[in-house]
Scaffold this active site. Structure first.
Site, short mmCIF file in Angstrom:
data_model
loop_
_atom_site.label_atom_id
_atom_site.label_comp_id
_atom_site.label_asym_id
_atom_site.label_seq_id
_atom_site.Cartn_x
_atom_site.Cartn_y
_atom_site.Cartn_z
N CYS A 157 -7.44 -12.96 1.24
CA CYS A 157 -7.18 -11.53 1.02
C CYS A 157 -8.51 -10.81 0.78
O CYS A 157 -9.32 -11.23 -0.03
CB CYS A 157 -6.27 -11.35 -0.18
SG CYS A 157 -6.21 -9.66 -0.79
N TYR B 5 4.00 3.43 -16.01
CA TYR B 5 5.46 3.68 -15.95
C TYR B 5 5.96 4.09 -17.34
O TYR B 5 5.17 4.23 -18.28
CB TYR B 5 6.18 2.46 -15.35
CG TYR B 5 5.77 2.29 -13.91
CD1 TYR B 5 6.24 3.16 -12.93
CD2 TYR B 5 4.83 1.33 -13.53
CE1 TYR B 5 5.81 3.07 -11.62
CE2 TYR B 5 4.40 1.23 -12.22
CZ TYR B 5 4.89 2.11 -11.26
OH TYR B 5 4.45 2.03 -9.97
N CYS C 23 -8.04 -4.97 0.54
CA CYS C 23 -8.16 -3.64 1.17
C CYS C 23 -7.03 -2.71 0.75
O CYS C 23 -7.08 -1.51 0.99
CB CYS C 23 -8.16 -3.80 2.68
SG CYS C 23 -6.58 -4.41 3.33
S1 SF4 Z 1 -3.37 -5.99 3.36
FE1 SF4 Z 1 -5.43 -6.23 2.47
S2 SF4 Z 1 -5.02 -6.34 0.25
FE2 SF4 Z 1 -3.08 -6.69 1.24
S3 SF4 Z 1 -2.93 -8.92 1.40
FE3 SF4 Z 1 -3.83 -8.17 3.32
S4 SF4 Z 1 -6.03 -8.32 3.01
FE4 SF4 Z 1 -5.07 -8.44 0.99
#
Ligand code: SF4
Ligand SMILES: Cc1cc2nc3c(=O)[nH]c(=O)nc-3n(C[C@H](O)[C@H](O)[C@H](O)COP(=O)(O)O)c2cc1C
Length: 373
Positions: A343, A171, A346
């Site tokens: 998580c 930025y 992705c």
């Molecule tokens: S969409 Fe993918 S990167 Fe985002 S929180 Fe969910 S698992 Fe994690």
């Protein structure tokens, strides 16, 4: 050395543990950047999850500093009342909240108009955003520095516990620091002493308006990971300079939209060794500054978090995507369930933040939809 659940004080702000929710754009603000009820409720859930300090998504300090739709704004006093409601509700839920402030420069998806010119240090074409910014005049620079200072004053007025200015991820502040986007020949271009001038002016102006007793933080790239971008030794110069000037904490990140696979939010974090990918750079900075260092980027497991803190690599750990999927992650760890964050890195949540529903975990949603079938 401190563990994750030990408190820490940053310029009078006492945090119950050493976890940070790193700034995350939610796409949930109103069209004019005003904080919405939906966003307040989203942040409240995080506060209930026991995170030590939560940082809002980046908020633009001038109308032409907006990067993305649904982004928070902090460019006008009229935006303060809705933000005061946010801080009140977070404090009621036992949380601490900091606002991140930004000018996007050339990294904007918004259409350029005469009222909203795209600015940058130099007229260098940005291939990702397909924009060539107008090289800022001295007057534009002065206006922007002042806008950061006024924004910080609003942050304090709205009841936030701290302000963080965005000096990372490509930025505007990053654009000034980086030789690949800063080709200026005046006092703002050339050697790092000059490229850092804009950032140092912002820090001084912000500090002057909020006073010595209000925490001022920065998110800083330790390296840009683009050809001709900010090098690690120049980032160290900036960190040391800010430390001497009295900044209250430095959050270390790296890269940006132009860094390909080496951006701030990397994918394919599978093994322990894939986590905390800016650790080596943060450790070098940490050795040379007195101020607390916060490390972000790919932290997924309790073990990694503790080892960062125990080894003295950083004083706090910061996560973004882990909290998108599990707002209650810190609480879960605190209650003894130390399994790593669910998580899978992705990056589906970037797309989700730009959708009408705003930020959510697409994997989690798919799973719950399947369950309902
Ligand atoms: S969409 Fe993918 S990167 Fe985002 S929180 Fe969910 S698992 Fe994690
Ligand atoms: C949807 C989304 C929005 C983000 N918005 C911001 C932002 O507003 N400001 C910022 O500094 N970083 C932003 N980031 C980057 C994160 O703060 C963080 O630096 C990065 O995701 C790496 O940390 P993580 O691996 O814990 O997700 C965003 C990341 C995601 C996934």
């Amino acid at each position: 050395m401190a563990g994750l659940f030990e408190p820490i004080e940053i310029n009078g702000m006492v945090l119950k543990n050493r976890s940070v929710r790193s700034a995350t754009w939610t796409g949930m603000a109103e069209r004019d950047g005003r904080c919405s009820e939906r966003l307040v409720a989203f942040m409240e859930e995080l506060a209930r999850g026991d995170v030590g300090l939560m940082i809002t998504g980046f908020a633009y300090v001038l109308p032409n500093g907006q990067a993305l739709p649904g982004q928070l704004g902090i460019y006008d006093d009229a935006l303060i009342p809705a933000l005061s409601e946010l801080t009140k509700r977070i404090h009621d839920a036992g949380g601490k909240i900091c606002m991140q402030i930004v000018h996007a420069g050339a990294q904007t998806v918004l259409r350029e108009t005469p009222e909203r010119p795209v600015w940058g240090p130099s007229a260098v074409y940005n291939e990702v955003f397909r924009k060539t910014p107008k090289a800022m005049t001295q007057a534009d620079i002065r206006e922007t520095v002042l806008a950061f200072a006024r924004a910080a004053a609003r942050v304090r007025q709205a009841g936030f516990d701290a302000v963080q200015f965005h000096g990372a991820h490509g930025y505007l502040v990053s654009q000034f620091l980086s030789p690949s986007t800063n080709k200026r020949t005046d006092k703002y271009g050339g050697p790092i002493e000059n490229r850092a001038r804009f950032l140092f002016e912002i820090y001084r102006a912000v500090r002057k308006t909020v006073g010595n007793d209000f925490p001022v933080l920065i998110k800083l790239n330790a390296k840009d990971f683009v050809r001709g971008g900010l090098a690690a030794k120049d980032a160290l110069f900036v960190a040391k300079g800010l430390d001497e000037m009295g900044i209250d904490a430095i959050e270390i990140s790296g890269g940006g939209p132009s860094s390909g696979d080496l951006g701030p939010a990397r994918t394919k974090i599978k093994k322990l060794a894939d986590e905390a990918y800016f650790s080596p750079l943060a450790a070098k900075i940490k050795k040379q500054v007195r101020v607390p260092v916060i490390l972000v980027g790919g932290i997924r497991s309790f073990k990694t978090a503790e080892s960062i803190l125990n080894s003295g690599t950083a004083d706090m750990i910061s996560m973004a995507r882990s909290f998108v999927r599990e707002p209650g992650l810190i609480k879960r760890w605190k209650e003894g369930d130390l399994k790593k964050a669910t998580c899978i890195s992705c990056n589906g949540c970037f797309r989700a933040a730009g959708s009408p529903d705003g930020l959510h975990c697409v994997v989690e949603r798919r799973l719950s939809e399947k369950k309902d079938e």
